[in-house]
Design an enzyme around this catalytic site. Structure first.
Site, mmCIF file in Angstrom:
data_model
loop_
_atom_site.group_PDB
_atom_site.id
_atom_site.type_symbol
_atom_site.label_atom_id
_atom_site.label_comp_id
_atom_site.label_asym_id
_atom_site.label_seq_id
_atom_site.Cartn_x
_atom_site.Cartn_y
_atom_site.Cartn_z
ATOM 1 C CB SER A 115 -0.847 0.066 1.276
ATOM 2 O OG SER A 115 -1.631 -1.046 1.418
ATOM 3 C CG HIS A 137 -2.813 -1.183 -3.641
ATOM 4 N ND1 HIS A 137 -3.301 0.075 -3.404
ATOM 5 C CD2 HIS A 137 -2.767 -1.782 -2.424
ATOM 6 C CE1 HIS A 137 -3.531 0.227 -2.117
ATOM 7 N NE2 HIS A 137 -3.209 -0.881 -1.499
ATOM 8 C CD GLU A 174 -4.518 2.702 -6.064
ATOM 9 O OE1 GLU A 174 -5.042 3.813 -5.944
ATOM 10 O OE2 GLU A 174 -3.642 2.293 -5.271
ATOM 11 C CG ASN A 186 -4.075 4.426 0.684
ATOM 12 O OD1 ASN A 186 -5.224 4.487 1.110
ATOM 13 N ND2 ASN A 186 -3.377 3.315 0.676
#
Ligand SMILES: NC(=O)c1ccc[n+]([C@@H]2O[C@H](COP(=O)([O-])OP(=O)(O)OC[C@H]3O[C@@H](n4cnc5c(N)ncnc54)[C@H](O)[C@@H]3O)[C@@H](O)[C@H]2O)c1
Length: 376
Positions: free
Chosen positions: A116, A137, A149, A187
């Site tokens: 991450s 991801h 992702e 994120n």
């Protein structure tokens, strides 16, 4: 195809389910025997639930269960076409695993990390053939969350992108492509949702409740404080801190001391029954209002910070506008993509709000993105 998965924790088990449901064979590897046993029980329970709901037949469940093996040695992954690593978030440990994998698998195989927050490029550097290393991801829970992702490292040969996108789509997921920059898309773009909410609270301008209500009135399913309590303040704070550090302490990502204190107190959120709100049985959380800022003012400030961040991401070529918007709607259920939302709201409105904040605070945190300025 045969997919090897390293790490049978929350993510590895979820990704195994996705690949199995997509008719691939899976070898799930963990060094911890108990973790493997837990994964076996959890997968069985997930498939049984699908049978109960009538989504798959008992026969299909038998086939799915027969297509996964639980292995204790990395050598058992030697015949896999792809390997996806989902172990502890530690660069040194991941690099050691990739060095071993690189020596074990033919160079035509794909090696992927579910990291991450670490650099895919740094992980790939442990390999003699880094050109076949990718970030892939998934979001938690992997079986339910549609977004994936895809992150090529600096060394990755991009000519296999289509193959990867096709496989992820075949697994029923929505792939977006992003650069190997801290936090990737979701994120990173989501940071202001939490940090600007905390900032407004820290300034005594509104209560948690008022801020949560303001964001929900814009169409977000949960407010920032409710969401931080759900994610866990420890997890959410760690992501903010890592994005902040990885961006050379850019003030746009400054973490909040208030949230840090909550972590230190063990007020992590739902999982400890206390976070910003109380989750003890019978708890009634005060729904107080200070009435200093209107719902509209709170919502606009946080939303404009989010939109400005999305335009900043465009400026550095993080992803296409389309993928940025897909990522936020599919990865974190935003009611609209941020680029599209900016256009709908009017970029002049966003620019006006950012300029107002910038002149009030004089901090780089509120700098209007040049890309947004150019789009006016
Ligand atoms: N949990 C999330 O919300 C989430 C979301 C997206 C990505 N990620 C990333 O996915 C990865 C895994 O996260 P998780 O939450 O599933 O962790 P987890 O702690 O639930 O599971 C990790 C597993 O890896 C195993 N492991 C550790 N070192 C190993 C090694 N050298 N070889 C084989 N197995 C090993 C552990 O025994 C454990 O079972 C991390 O990189 C994390 O950042 C997590």
């Amino acid at each position: 195809m045969k997919i090897g998965i390293i790490g049978s924790g929350a993510m590895g088990t979820g990704i195994a389910q996705v690949a199995l449901m997509g008719n691939d064979h899976v070898a799930l590897f963990d060094t911890n025997e108990e973790a493997l046993q837990r994964a076996k029980i959890s997968l069985d329970a997930q498939f049984s639930k699908l049978v109960e709901k009538g989504k798959i037949t008992e026969e299909r469940k038998t086939v799915l269960v027969s297509q996964v093996s639980f292995v204790r040695y990395m050598n058992d992954l030697a015949d896999c076409d792809w390997v996806i690593e989902a172990i502890v978030e530690d660069l040194a440990v991941k690099k050691a695993v990739f060095a071993e994998l690189d020596a074990l698998l033919p160079k035509t195989s794909i090696l992927a990390t579910n990291t991450s927050s670490l650099s895919v490029t740094a992980i790939a550097s442990a390999c003699k053939h880094p050109e076949r290393v990718w970030g892939i991801h998934f979001f938690n829970p992997a079986f339910l969350m549609p977004l994936v992702e895809i992150i090529p490292a600096l060394q990755t040969e991009k000519n296999r992108l289509e193959e990867i996108q096709t496989k992820i789509s075949d697994w029923g997921k929505t792939p977006v492509v992003t650069k190997d920059l801290p936090g990737f898309i979701v994120n990173r773009l989501a940071r202001p949702f939490y940090s600007e909410a905390l900032r407004i609270y820290d300034e005594g301008m509104a209560t948690y409740f008022e801020i949560d209500e303001a964001m929900k009135s814009l169409g977000f399913k949960m407010g920032p404080f409710e969401l931080m309590d759900l994610i866990g303040n420890d997890v959410n704070y760690a992501v903010t801190e890592s994005v902040f550090a990885a961006n050379y302490f850019n003030p746009r990502y400054t973490p909040s001391t208030t949230q840090k204190r909550h972590v230190e107190a063990g007020w992590l959120g739902r999982k400890t029954k206390r976070g910003f709100y109380s989750y003890e049985e019978g708890a009634t959380n005060a729904s107080e209002s200070l009435n200093i800022l209107s719902q509209e003012e709170i919502g606009k400030r946080i939303l404009c910070m989010l939109i400005n961040e999305a335009y900043e991401a465009l400026r550095t070529g993080l992803a296409s506008a389309e993928d940025l918007d897909l990522a936020m709607t599919k990865g974190v259920n935003y009611p609209k993509g941020l680029i599209a939302w900016g256009k709908e709201l009017g970029l002049d409105q966003v620019a006006w709000e950012m300029t107002k904040l910038d002149s009030r605070y004089g901090e780089d945190r509120y700098r209007l993105s040049p890309n947004l300025k150019d789009s006016l």
